[in-house]
Motif scaffolding. Structure first.
Motif, PDB file in Angstrom:
ATOM      1  N   ILE A 151       0.694  -1.199   0.057  1.00  7.99           N
ATOM      2  CA  ILE A 151       0.192  -0.033  -0.143  1.00  7.99           C
ATOM      3  C   ILE A 151       0.830   1.453   0.026  1.00  7.99           C
ATOM      4  CG2 ILE A 151      -1.669   1.118   1.291  1.00  7.99           C
ATOM      5  CD1 ILE A 151      -3.046  -1.453   2.078  1.00  7.99           C
ATOM      6  N   GLU A 156      -3.159  10.568   4.716  1.00  6.51           N
ATOM      7  CA  GLU A 156      -3.615  10.468   3.476  1.00  6.51           C
ATOM      8  C   GLU A 156      -3.823   8.930   3.444  1.00  6.51           C
ATOM      9  OE1 GLU A 156      -2.114  12.121   0.086  1.00  6.51           O
ATOM     10  OE2 GLU A 156      -1.669  14.060   1.134  1.00  6.51           O
ATOM     11  N   ILE A 157      -3.156   7.832   3.894  1.00 11.59           N
ATOM     12  CA  ILE A 157      -3.645   6.545   3.814  1.00 11.59           C
ATOM     13  C   ILE A 157      -3.864   5.687   5.076  1.00 11.59           C
ATOM     14  CG2 ILE A 157      -2.080   6.325   1.620  1.00 11.59           C
ATOM     15  CD1 ILE A 157       0.158   5.197   3.005  1.00 11.59           C
ATOM     16  N   GLU A 163      -7.114   3.859   4.848  1.00 11.52           N
ATOM     17  CA  GLU A 163      -6.897   2.922   3.827  1.00 11.52           C
ATOM     18  C   GLU A 163      -6.246   1.455   4.505  1.00 11.52           C
ATOM     19  OE1 GLU A 163      -5.145   1.531  -0.671  1.00 11.52           O
ATOM     20  OE2 GLU A 163      -5.172   3.561   0.224  1.00 11.52           O
ATOM     21  N   ALA A 201       2.124   1.564  -3.418  1.00 12.33           N
ATOM     22  CA  ALA A 201       1.293   2.213  -4.573  1.00 12.33           C
ATOM     23  C   ALA A 201       0.788   3.546  -4.221  1.00 12.33           C
ATOM     24  CB  ALA A 201       0.004   1.239  -4.252  1.00 12.33           C
ATOM     25  N   ARG A 202       0.759   4.142  -2.965  1.00 10.25           N
ATOM     26  CA  ARG A 202       0.401   5.342  -2.591  1.00 10.25           C
ATOM     27  C   ARG A 202       1.576   6.275  -2.399  1.00 10.25           C
ATOM     28  NH1 ARG A 202      -4.766   5.587  -0.778  1.00 10.25           N
ATOM     29  NH2 ARG A 202      -4.420   7.884  -0.738  1.00 10.25           N
ATOM     30  N   LEU A 203       2.610   6.031  -2.094  1.00  9.23           N
ATOM     31  CA  LEU A 203       3.610   6.867  -2.011  1.00  9.23           C
ATOM     32  C   LEU A 203       4.826   7.111  -2.927  1.00  9.23           C
ATOM     33  CD1 LEU A 203       3.968   6.483   1.882  1.00  9.23           C
ATOM     34  CD2 LEU A 203       2.625   7.960   0.888  1.00  9.23           C
ATOM     35  N   LYS A 221       2.179  12.327   5.077  1.00 13.28           N
ATOM     36  CA  LYS A 221       1.064  11.436   4.095  1.00 13.28           C
ATOM     37  C   LYS A 221       0.792   9.980   4.627  1.00 13.28           C
ATOM     38  CE  LYS A 221       1.999  14.087  -0.019  1.00 13.28           C
ATOM     39  NZ  LYS A 221       0.762  14.578  -0.206  1.00 13.28           N
TER      40      LYS A 221
END
Length: 341
Positions: A180, A200-201, A204, A183-185, A196
């Motif tokens: 994860i 932000e995640i 999730e 994928a996001r950072l 973040k």
């Protein structure tokens, strides 16, 4: 809303206090050629300005000094920028005309020059802090209780950090956690990874990874980038010559702050783009509650590459410092544009 006379008197008090570091009385203001009011009139206006919160009176028999509110009004409404002198400007132009081999050399020299020209503390943050991003994060187990995190950055740098696996968290959950993050950072500047990851995640992660809170605490240390070689400081001891820093405890607190690189990075990087003036408690850090911080960012093609900051007493020569920072930030942007071609 201040009257024109109050504005003139407030401006005169701030200017005199910046020069003398001594409370300013009505008689000394009345002697200025640009004021033209009697001491009695000035005293009345000073009393009104004090009631409005623009001035403070340190002692009953003393004159007044500007308050934070007074400095803020002065900077926002009364300040006249000082022109950069010909010798200073020529020094800037001759320096930036040279193309040195290392960005770090340029940034260090800029910090030194600014401190020398202003007699305050300068803090300069270079392009790497903003440009270096996360490319890939991998985790390799070393034992049942420990693993190594491998961080690959956009510059090709590889860092290995050993961490203890939280009790009760299986390796499979760590792998999901890392997937994860990747994928996001990926592509996020190292400077912003930690914030973040939480802001932000976090939601999730909570849906897909068991034990995610323990893993967040562990990976907070993993992604906390060491930025000591990316922020440059000059003139730390110059502040000790200022009258405001006669208190030993105040000096100790200030110097301890300058030793905390992550705190300095957060302080400088939190400033919005452009030129910003933060006065006294606007800085939020108790160690510099009696200081002002003026920052200016420099950018290429709309992308911020770094920040230049001057840290001094609230009794700062705002016009001169702002003028210098405007010139430095523009010249840094021009030089970096040549560099990154």
């Amino acid at each position: 809303m201040l009257s024109d006379r109050q504005k003139m008197i407030l401006s005169a008090i701030v200017d005199d206090y910046i020069r003398s570091a001594e409370p300013v009385g009505s008689r000394s203001i009345s002697k200025r050629g640009d004021v033209g009011f009697s001491p009695a009139t000035i005293r009345n206006e000073m009393s009104d300005l004090e009631e409005l919160g623009f001035l403070e009176q340190p002692h009953t028999s003393a004159g007044r000094i500007p308050s934070e509110k007074g400095y803020r009004y002065y900077v926002d409404h009364l300040l006249q920028l000082s022109k950069v002198t010909a010798p200073d400007y020529n020094m800037l132009r001759s320096y930036f005309a040279e193309r040195l081999q290392e960005v770090e050399q340029v940034i260090q020299q800029v910090a030194t020059m600014l401190s020398g020209l202003t007699n305050y503390t300068s803090i300069v943050m270079g392009p790497e802090v903003f440009n270096t991003t996360l490319r890939l994060l991998q985790v390799v187990p070393l034992s049942d209780t420990s693993a190594v995190a491998i961080i690959v950055t956009s510059t090709g740098q590889v860092e290995n950090k050993v961490f203890q696996i939280p009790q009760g968290v299986p390796m499979g959950e760590i792998e999901k956690f890392v997937n994860i993050l990747n994928a996001r950072l990926a592509g996020v500047p190292l400077l912003h990874l930690r914030s973040k990851m939480y802001n932000e995640i976090g939601e999730e992660l909570s849906k897909h990874v068991s034990g995610y809170e323990d893993l967040l605490k562990v990976f907070e240390g993993v992604v906390d980038d060491d930025k000591e070689d990316r922020i440059f400081l000059s003139g730390a001891t110059k502040m000790l010559a200022q009258p405001e820093f006669k208190d030993v405890e105040k000096v100790k607190t200030f110097l301890e702050l300058l030793d905390e690189t992550p705190t300095l990075v957060k302080l400088i990087s939190s400033a919005p783009d452009g030129l910003q003036v933060r006065i006294g408690s606007e800085n939020t850090l108790e160690a510099i509650n009696n200081c002002s911080l003026i920052t200016a960012t420099y950018a290429v093609d709309g992308k911020t590459l770094g920040t230049i900051g001057i840290l001094g007493p609230t009794r700062m020569e705002y016009g001169r410092v702002i003028g210098l920072l405007e010139h430095f930030s523009k010249d840094m942007a021009v030089m970096m544009q040549r560099w990154y071609k």
